[in-house]
Design an enzyme around this catalytic site. Structure first.
Site, PDB file in Angstrom:
ATOM      1  N   ASN A   1       1.060  -1.332   0.075  1.00 57.10           N
ATOM      2  CA  ASN A   1       0.027   0.074  -0.044  1.00 57.10           C
ATOM      3  C   ASN A   1       1.079   1.289   0.088  1.00 57.10           C
ATOM      4  O   ASN A   1       0.335   2.236  -0.575  1.00 57.10           O
ATOM      5  CB  ASN A   1      -0.821  -0.090   1.252  1.00 57.10           C
ATOM      6  CG  ASN A   1      -1.818  -1.239   1.070  1.00 57.10           C
ATOM      7  OD1 ASN A   1      -1.710  -2.312   1.941  1.00 57.10           O
ATOM      8  ND2 ASN A   1      -2.682  -1.171   0.438  1.00 57.10           N
TER       9      ASN A   1
ATOM     10  N   HIS B   1       3.094  -7.565  -5.854  1.00 57.70           N
ATOM     11  CA  HIS B   1       3.669  -6.799  -4.824  1.00 57.70           C
ATOM     12  C   HIS B   1       4.821  -5.895  -5.301  1.00 57.70           C
ATOM     13  O   HIS B   1       4.903  -4.604  -5.294  1.00 57.70           O
ATOM     14  CB  HIS B   1       4.019  -7.437  -3.498  1.00 57.70           C
ATOM     15  CG  HIS B   1       2.765  -7.987  -2.927  1.00 57.70           C
ATOM     16  ND1 HIS B   1       2.889  -8.326  -1.507  1.00 57.70           N
ATOM     17  CD2 HIS B   1       1.302  -8.146  -2.923  1.00 57.70           C
ATOM     18  CE1 HIS B   1       1.641  -8.673  -0.939  1.00 57.70           C
ATOM     19  NE2 HIS B   1       0.709  -8.389  -2.097  1.00 57.70           N
TER      20      HIS B   1
ATOM     21  N   TYR C   1      -5.950 -10.833 -10.126  1.00 57.69           N
ATOM     22  CA  TYR C   1      -4.553 -10.071  -9.708  1.00 57.69           C
ATOM     23  C   TYR C   1      -3.911  -9.603 -11.197  1.00 57.69           C
ATOM     24  O   TYR C   1      -2.960  -8.617 -11.090  1.00 57.69           O
ATOM     25  CB  TYR C   1      -3.550 -10.984  -9.015  1.00 57.69           C
ATOM     26  CG  TYR C   1      -3.850 -10.974  -7.311  1.00 57.69           C
ATOM     27  CD1 TYR C   1      -3.473  -9.759  -6.696  1.00 57.69           C
ATOM     28  CD2 TYR C   1      -4.487 -11.949  -7.054  1.00 57.69           C
ATOM     29  CE1 TYR C   1      -3.777  -9.827  -5.468  1.00 57.69           C
ATOM     30  CE2 TYR C   1      -5.068 -11.853  -5.603  1.00 57.69           C
ATOM     31  CZ  TYR C   1      -4.547 -10.729  -4.971  1.00 57.69           C
ATOM     32  OH  TYR C   1      -4.980 -10.873  -3.412  1.00 57.69           O
TER      33      TYR C   1
ATOM     34  N   ARG D   1      -5.596  -7.730 -13.068  1.00 57.66           N
ATOM     35  CA  ARG D   1      -6.298  -6.384 -13.235  1.00 57.66           C
ATOM     36  C   ARG D   1      -5.397  -5.593 -12.242  1.00 57.66           C
ATOM     37  O   ARG D   1      -5.241  -4.482 -12.533  1.00 57.66           O
ATOM     38  CB  ARG D   1      -7.718  -6.759 -12.797  1.00 57.66           C
ATOM     39  CG  ARG D   1      -8.445  -5.411 -12.404  1.00 57.66           C
ATOM     40  CD  ARG D   1      -8.425  -5.058 -11.185  1.00 57.66           C
ATOM     41  NE  ARG D   1      -8.330  -6.079  -9.964  1.00 57.66           N
ATOM     42  CZ  ARG D   1      -8.050  -5.676  -8.814  1.00 57.66           C
ATOM     43  NH1 ARG D   1      -8.234  -4.458  -8.452  1.00 57.66           N
ATOM     44  NH2 ARG D   1      -7.958  -6.679  -7.896  1.00 57.66           N
TER      45      ARG D   1
ATOM     46  N   HIS E   1      -0.699 -17.155  -4.850  1.00 58.35           N
ATOM     47  CA  HIS E   1      -2.294 -16.901  -4.888  1.00 58.35           C
ATOM     48  C   HIS E   1      -3.115 -18.066  -5.796  1.00 58.35           C
ATOM     49  O   HIS E   1      -4.246 -18.020  -5.969  1.00 58.35           O
ATOM     50  CB  HIS E   1      -2.687 -15.540  -5.696  1.00 58.35           C
ATOM     51  CG  HIS E   1      -2.308 -14.285  -4.825  1.00 58.35           C
ATOM     52  ND1 HIS E   1      -3.006 -13.977  -3.741  1.00 58.35           N
ATOM     53  CD2 HIS E   1      -1.383 -13.325  -4.995  1.00 58.35           C
ATOM     54  CE1 HIS E   1      -2.406 -13.078  -3.205  1.00 58.35           C
ATOM     55  NE2 HIS E   1      -1.697 -12.552  -4.078  1.00 58.35           N
TER      56      HIS E   1
ATOM     57  N   ARG F   1     -12.266 -13.867   1.752  1.00 57.89           N
ATOM     58  CA  ARG F   1     -11.643 -12.389   1.993  1.00 57.89           C
ATOM     59  C   ARG F   1     -12.887 -11.205   1.877  1.00 57.89           C
ATOM     60  O   ARG F   1     -13.513 -11.422   0.831  1.00 57.89           O
ATOM     61  CB  ARG F   1     -10.516 -12.156   1.086  1.00 57.89           C
ATOM     62  CG  ARG F   1      -9.582 -10.726   1.528  1.00 57.89           C
ATOM     63  CD  ARG F   1      -8.613 -10.411   0.612  1.00 57.89           C
ATOM     64  NE  ARG F   1      -7.936  -9.193   0.943  1.00 57.89           N
ATOM     65  CZ  ARG F   1      -6.829  -8.658   0.313  1.00 57.89           C
ATOM     66  NH1 ARG F   1      -6.438  -9.275  -0.904  1.00 57.89           N
ATOM     67  NH2 ARG F   1      -6.393  -7.759   0.756  1.00 57.89           N
TER      68      ARG F   1
ATOM     69  N   GLU G   1     -47.090 -17.798 -14.611  1.00 56.89           N
ATOM     70  CA  GLU G   1     -46.751 -18.985 -13.650  1.00 56.89           C
ATOM     71  C   GLU G   1     -46.722 -20.266 -14.555  1.00 56.89           C
ATOM     72  O   GLU G   1     -47.368 -21.150 -14.143  1.00 56.89           O
ATOM     73  CB  GLU G   1     -47.810 -19.136 -12.656  1.00 56.89           C
ATOM     74  CG  GLU G   1     -47.951 -17.885 -11.618  1.00 56.89           C
ATOM     75  CD  GLU G   1     -48.745 -17.952 -10.588  1.00 56.89           C
ATOM     76  OE1 GLU G   1     -49.867 -18.645 -10.938  1.00 56.89           O
ATOM     77  OE2 GLU G   1     -48.496 -17.534  -9.369  1.00 56.89           O
TER      78      GLU G   1
END
Length: 754
Positions: free
Chosen positions: A152, A205, A279, A281, A436, A461, A687
């Site tokens: 981050n 990362h 990932y 993306r 991953h 997650r 129906e």
């Protein structure tokens, strides 16, 4: 509604008129761009076209509205303390996002309030950063300072590099020195030389870290930082046992690192990213942004030509990895619902169009996205749409290879149309997918337009939801989502592929046996896996077929297992909807029990079970007013289990999804033949149900041996369809006697309908 639309249109017109007049009076030098992303030539072209390109103008107005609100709210740079989803985490995210957008507005509009906003914010960070320790949360293998993980922090620097570049020539030399000495240079050093376990990997990362360091290096004209970004750290003391939060090795000795190595190793020649589309993306954002900066600042690198134009290819691959609604197939770790409407993909589509061959099919995706980037690429896309140059992006059946050389399996995406509906089969036979990856060799999912029929679970997650483990991966991602039983593939003896061991799984990949997409009524893929279980070979052939037997395309699945000893084999089918009918009896217990004790089985409640007594076991369900039937060619004594996710889940971290499991007991060799048949519909207004019954009278295995497998489908209309697979030596000529008829063909398979 009309008056609101007219009011909005008048507001945009008035805004465009005011700032176009304002720009003419501005000193152009005051807003000069350093050329990191937005070039001088592109900036001039944007200004010349303001008020004349609707999509670009609308995108600009939306960003201006957003940034103006933030400027009015004031700047806050809090001391970091929270995980993802917490206040300080989200505040710092909002800061870097707003600063990057403010920089674009300053360049285009020339209004100094945007430059002042960026300068003030950066000076506050420069005052805080030298005193910052590592983030107080200790969960990451690479803790950040502003955020809980260096990933981050890299997100922050990628955006702030762009913001800084936009005011670089506007602020004073003294202010530049303060920002670079107190903030940007220490920040880049922290991410690189001080964090080799983060910076020197082949992983999304590290791509973020490489791009962050390289982009700020380009702004500051720091060639050393740019070289670190491109080629990685020159260090030898690698801890070969170090692992990230997901269990993946950080780096091995002799492994390449840096931005170029990530481009080389993480993508296959077809553009598939080994961690999967979710990932892909995420990683494309730093890949594309740094590449755009390099193209502008170091054109001699010809970055968009690297590895035969791999970055542009990756965008086409990513679009092909979406369903009819633009949502990515959830291969490996993935959040369902992520789609090409994400900002990362909007930017990537624009870049692929601009730096590629201006393919008009990309314009149709951009049109659906309804937004463009405020740079050279975004303007080019907006102009193409204004001139009505777009063409439909045609998704044909395709193989996307895996591995840097395309030699580590792949993903097959098969499509078949019926009226306005598109049926899609996604078969995965890739390598592990790094940290991953999931243990799901030869798994598949099936879609009716954008609707999941047979699903892949994705990951466990809740991204950026603080209450759920700070937005990070849940322990159930390992105990459930990655395990083989969570996927639509064979599980042997209730043990996951490679025994759920990452190091073992990383060594192997499945192999394509054959594929054929040349016939309009037949799309077929076949692949083999020989290492998931010692002594067991698995061979799966899947076909989408249009036939007069059926009203819609059907999927035929032939899954052969050859074992060295007797085993229990389970084949699950993760469906959605309401069970309508079965042709076998089953018992439902008064008290639920877990299906097993480990490897994901501990998370399944056993809701019902029966024993097959016929050659065909049928399972019909309804979802979203459509009917589906699964016909399994069973043997007497096969178990048929209805189960539901949710056991051993006291915090309700897992969805309560249903599953139908076909189990064979004490089988050395086995063949699982299934037909998935979409049929009929239900109208809740009238129906009335239409074609709610299966069209298959009987499915048979006529032959199954090492050489051939022959499957026959018989419809109630008496039409017969025969599919024969040559299980080895498929390229040659074949002759076989079936039902007293001699059939001959050349190649891996033949289909005969009569």
């Amino acid at each position: 509604m009309t008056s609101l639309f007219q009011s909005h249109s008048l507001r945009i017109f008035f805004f465009l008129f005011i700032f176009s007049q304002f720009i003419k009076a501005q000193d152009q030098a005051s807003s000069k761009s350093s050329g990191l992303i937005l070039t001088e030539e592109g900036l001039k072209k944007i200004k010349d076209n303001l008020g004349q390109v609707p999509l670009f103008d609308r995108s600009l107005q939306e960003i201006k509205d957003e940034v103006d609100i933030e400027i009015n709210n004031g700047i806050e740079v809090p001391i970091p303390k929270d995980l993802a989803g917490g206040y300080t985490h989200e505040r710092h995210k909002k800061n870097y996002s707003t600063a990057q957008k403010a920089g674009v507005l300053f360049n285009i509009l020339g209004e100094e309030k945007y430059a002042n906003y960026i300068k003030k914010m950066l000076l506050e960070y420069a005052a805080m950063y030298p005193k910052l320790p590592l983030h107080p949360e200790e969960r990451s293998y690479a803790r950040g300072k502003i955020f809980w993980q260096s990933l981050n922090d890299s997100n922050w620097l990628v955006s702030m590099s762009q913001a800084y570049s936009s005011i670089y020539n506007w602020i004073s030399k003294e202010e530049r020195a303060t920002l670079e000495n107190n903030l940007f240079k220490p920040f880049a050093d922290f991410l690189s030389v001080e964090s080799p376990q983060f910076f020197n990997r082949i992983h999304n990362h590290s791509t973020w870290g490489n791009a962050a360091v390289g982009m700020i290096g380009l702004v500051m004209n720091d060639e050393e930082l740019v070289d670190l970004a491109l080629y990685g750290l020159k260090e030898d003391n690698i801890d070969e046992t170090a692992r990230d939060n997901d269990g993946g090795l950080i780096k091995q000795k002799g492994q390449a690192a840096g931005f170029l190595a990530n481009m080389e190793e993480a993508f296959s020649p077809s553009g598939y990213y080994t961690e999967g589309p979710y990932y892909q993306r995420y990683a494309l954002y730093p890949f594309m942004l740094f590449a755009k900066a390099l193209q502008n600042k170091k054109p001699e690198l010809k970055i968009f030509e690297y590895k035969d134009g791999i970055l542009v290819k990756s965008v086409y691959a990513l679009i092909n990895l979406t369903d009819a609604d633009g949502e990515f197939f959830p291969l490996n770790d993935a959040q369902k619902g992520m789609s090409y409407f994400n900002n990362s993909v909007i930017m990537s589509v624009d870049a692929a169009y601009y730096y590629g061959e201006h393919n008009p099919m990309l314009l149709s995706i951009a049109k659906k996205q309804g937004e463009v980037t405020l740079d050279d690429a975004g303007l080019a896309v907006a102009l193409g749409l204004k001139n009505k140059e777009e063409q439909e992006f045609l998704k044909e059946s395709i193989i996307l290879t895996d591995g840097s050389k395309g030699n580590k399996g792949g993903v097959a995406i098969l499509h078949s149309k019926e009226d306005k509906s598109r049926y899609s089969l996604v078969m995965k036979y890739t390598s592990q997918g790094d940290s991953h990856g999931h243990y799901d060799k030869l798994s598949y999912s099936f879609y009716n337009d954008g609707e999941e029929v047979i699903q892949d679970y994705g990951f466990a997650r809740f991204v950026n939801i603080e209450q759920k483990n700070g937005g990070g991966y849940l322990k159930e991602n390992t105990s459930w989502a990655k395990q083989s039983i969570a996927h639509n593939t064979i599980i042997q003896n209730e043990t996951s592929h490679f025994n759920g061991d990452f190091d073992t799984g990383t060594k192997f990949h499945s192999e394509k046996y054959f594929s054929d997409f040349s016939k309009p009524d037949v799309q077929i893929i076949s692949a083999k896996e020989n290492n998931a279980y010692p002594g067991t070979q698995m061979h799966r052939t899947m076909a989408l077929i249009n036939s007069d037997i059926f009203q819609k395309p059907v999927m035929i699945d032939i899954f052969r297992v050859t074992g060295a000893k007797e085993n229990q084999y389970d084949l699950p089918f993760y469906y959605f909807g309401q069970i309508i009918e079965t042709n076998f009896e089953y018992n439902s217990p008064e008290k639920l029990e877990k299906l097993g004790s480990k490897n994901g089985y501990q998370h399944l409640w056993k809701e019902a079970a029966g024993i097959s007594s016929a050659n065909n076991s049928k399972f019909t369900w309804s979802n979203n007013n459509k009917f589906y039937t699964l016909t399994n060619v069973t043997k007497e004594g096969d178990s048929l289990i209805m189960a539901r996710l949710g056991a051993s889940d006291p915090q309700f971290n897992l969805r309560r999804d249903p599953v139908y499991i076909w189990r064979k007991h004490k089988a050395k060799d086995a063949v699982f033949v299934s037909v998935l048949e979409p049929h009929g519909s239900y109208n809740p207004i009238t129906e009335l149900g239409n074609n709610s019954f299966s069209q298959i009278k009987e499915a048979k295995i006529l032959i199954d041996n090492d050489e051939y497998t022959a499957v026959e489908l018989i419809g109630f209309n008496k039409t017969k369809l025969l599919l024969v697979i040559a299980n080895k030596n498929g390229e040659g000529r074949h002759s076989l006697r079936i039902n007293n008829n001699e059939i001959s063909w050349k190649g891996n398979y033949t289909i005969i309908e009569n």
